[in-house]
Design an enzyme around this catalytic site. Structure first.
Site, PDB file in Angstrom:
ATOM      1  N   ARG A 181       8.349  28.497 -40.795  1.00 55.06           N
ATOM      2  CA  ARG A 181       9.167  28.443 -39.574  1.00 55.06           C
ATOM      3  C   ARG A 181      10.597  28.809 -39.912  1.00 55.06           C
ATOM      4  NH1 ARG A 181       5.768  28.047 -35.202  1.00 55.06           N
ATOM      5  NH2 ARG A 181       3.989  26.850 -35.876  1.00 55.06           N
ATOM      6  N   ASN A 231      14.503  27.742 -50.133  1.00 48.00           N
ATOM      7  CA  ASN A 231      13.234  28.335 -49.700  1.00 48.00           C
ATOM      8  C   ASN A 231      12.666  29.187 -50.831  1.00 48.00           C
ATOM      9  OD1 ASN A 231      11.167  29.148 -47.850  1.00 48.00           O
ATOM     10  ND2 ASN A 231      12.240  31.093 -47.595  1.00 48.00           N
ATOM     11  N   HIS A 285      10.358  32.650 -51.368  1.00 44.96           N
ATOM     12  CA  HIS A 285       9.854  33.791 -50.613  1.00 44.96           C
ATOM     13  C   HIS A 285       8.988  34.658 -51.529  1.00 44.96           C
ATOM     14  CE1 HIS A 285       9.645  36.821 -47.549  1.00 44.96           C
ATOM     15  NE2 HIS A 285       9.901  37.726 -48.477  1.00 44.96           N
ATOM     16  N   ASP A 342      20.223  30.518 -45.034  1.00 44.98           N
ATOM     17  CA  ASP A 342      21.385  30.723 -44.159  1.00 44.98           C
ATOM     18  C   ASP A 342      20.869  31.002 -42.748  1.00 44.98           C
ATOM     19  OD1 ASP A 342      20.587  33.355 -44.131  1.00 44.98           O
ATOM     20  OD2 ASP A 342      22.385  34.156 -45.106  1.00 44.98           O
ATOM     21  N   GLY A 358      20.063  33.707 -41.258  1.00 44.88           N
ATOM     22  CA  GLY A 358      19.173  34.841 -41.064  1.00 44.88           C
ATOM     23  C   GLY A 358      17.776  34.575 -41.605  1.00 44.88           C
TER      24      GLY A 358
HETATM   25  C1  GRF Z   1       3.839  31.008 -50.998  1.00 43.93           C
HETATM   26  O1  GRF Z   1       3.407  32.286 -51.399  1.00 43.93           O
HETATM   27  C2  GRF Z   1       5.272  31.040 -50.561  1.00 43.93           C
HETATM   28  O2  GRF Z   1       6.060  31.961 -51.257  1.00 43.93           O
HETATM   29  C3  GRF Z   1       5.136  31.465 -49.120  1.00 43.93           C
HETATM   30  O3  GRF Z   1       3.985  30.785 -48.655  1.00 43.93           O
HETATM   31  C4  GRF Z   1       3.100  30.529 -49.741  1.00 43.93           C
HETATM   32  C5  GRF Z   1       2.866  29.048 -49.745  1.00 43.93           C
HETATM   33  O4  GRF Z   1       1.868  28.685 -50.647  1.00 43.93           O
HETATM   34  N1  GRF Z   1       6.326  31.208 -48.375  1.00 43.93           N
HETATM   35  P1  GRF Z   1       1.548  27.146 -50.923  1.00 43.93           P
HETATM   36  O5  GRF Z   1       1.325  26.482 -49.571  1.00 43.93           O
HETATM   37  O6  GRF Z   1       2.717  26.554 -51.661  1.00 43.93           O
HETATM   38  O7  GRF Z   1       0.294  27.167 -51.741  1.00 43.93           O
END
Ligand code: GRF
Length: 254
Positions: A136, A157, A159, A191, A193
């Site tokens: 989210r 976060n 990514h 941030d 964005g």
């Molecule tokens: C990961 O690849 C993370 O980078 C992305 O969502 C996935 C989450 O995996 N945002 P998990 O739920 O921690 O196994």
């Protein structure tokens, strides 16, 4: 040893990153304790991982909140301190269409959910909020209520791509389909964005000729489980500072 920090975690799915953080806290490679794990949906299986360790869990049901707003906007449970125009002006998730109905529904429903998140999380004081597969976007309403000290943001976060390439919901998929020969993951502060905040750490891996998307995802997750605890530990040691350099906010590692 640094004092232990209190870590809150938000997830949406399987929680393998949550597990890596739980394990690192237990092993002492993070000087911290997880004080809660929350999810945006009832199906988030990863909450079981926290329950097994007696970590408090909760769900703020985003799908239900969005559905209820769409069917009866007049009865929305809007927080008293919500000013739509102020949040719309500050967010950078949408450009050029901030007045549209779609954006209005997006921001309003997210803020309703975010107010519930904040109210729930406030039961367990925390130093750092870790988004571990939390699918989210957060609005300035939420972000500004957590970040109080300039230069010291406290929402992280992870990514699944080497940012700033491939922001959005499918980082490994986008990397793979683009034909990249290297993939990777990024930990950054949040941030206003989408996946645009200052970068704390990255790890990369090779994408071989015969790799499938599943293999890329597998390789990526292995790197994520190393990277996230390392970045959280740098936060615990007080080494992360956001500074402005050449018009951008970047993370200086002290
Ligand atoms: C990961 O690849 C993370 O980078 C992305 O969502 C996935 C989450 O995996 N945002 P998990 O739920 O921690 O196994």
């Amino acid at each position: 040893m640094a004092d232990k920090i209190k870590i809150g975690v938000l997830i949406s799915g399987g929680g393998s990153n949550l597990q890596a953080i739980i394990d690192a806290c237990e092993a002492g490679s993070i000087d911290g304790n997880i004080v809660f794990a929350g999810a945006d949906n009832k199906e988030a299986k990863g909450l079981e991982r926290a329950k097994k360790k007696n970590i408090p869990t909760f769900v703020v049901d985003y799908p239900a909140i969005i559905k209820s707003y769409k069917s009866d906007p007049g009865n929305a449970d809007l927080p008293a301190d919500f000013d739509f125009n102020e949040i719309a002006a500050r967010q950078s998730l949408f450009h050029g269409a901030a007045g549209s109905e779609k954006v209005k529904i997006f921001i309003t429903t997210r803020v309703i959910a975010e107010a519930k998140l904040i109210e729930t999380m406030n039961q367990w004081p925390f130093d750092l909020l870790v988004l571990a597969g939390f699918m989210r976007n957060l609005t300035p309403y939420f972000i500004d209520r957590l970040n109080h000290v300039s230069g010291k943001p406290r929402i992280m976060n992870i990514h699944p791509a080497l940012l700033p390439s491939f922001p959005g919901v499918d980082g490994y998929g986008d990397t793979f389909r683009y034909g990249c020969k290297v993939g990777g993951c990024t930990v950054h502060f949040i941030d206003y964005g989408e996946d645009s905040g200052p970068i704390i750490g990255q790890r990369a891996f090779p994408i071989e000729r015969n790799d499938t998307l599943d293999m890329v995802k597998e390789k990526g997750l292995i790197e994520e489980w190393i990277l996230y605890p390392e970045c959280i530990q740098m936060f615990a040691e007080g080494r992360l500072e956001v500074i402005s350099a050449e018009g951008r906010n970047i993370v200086k590692i002290n």
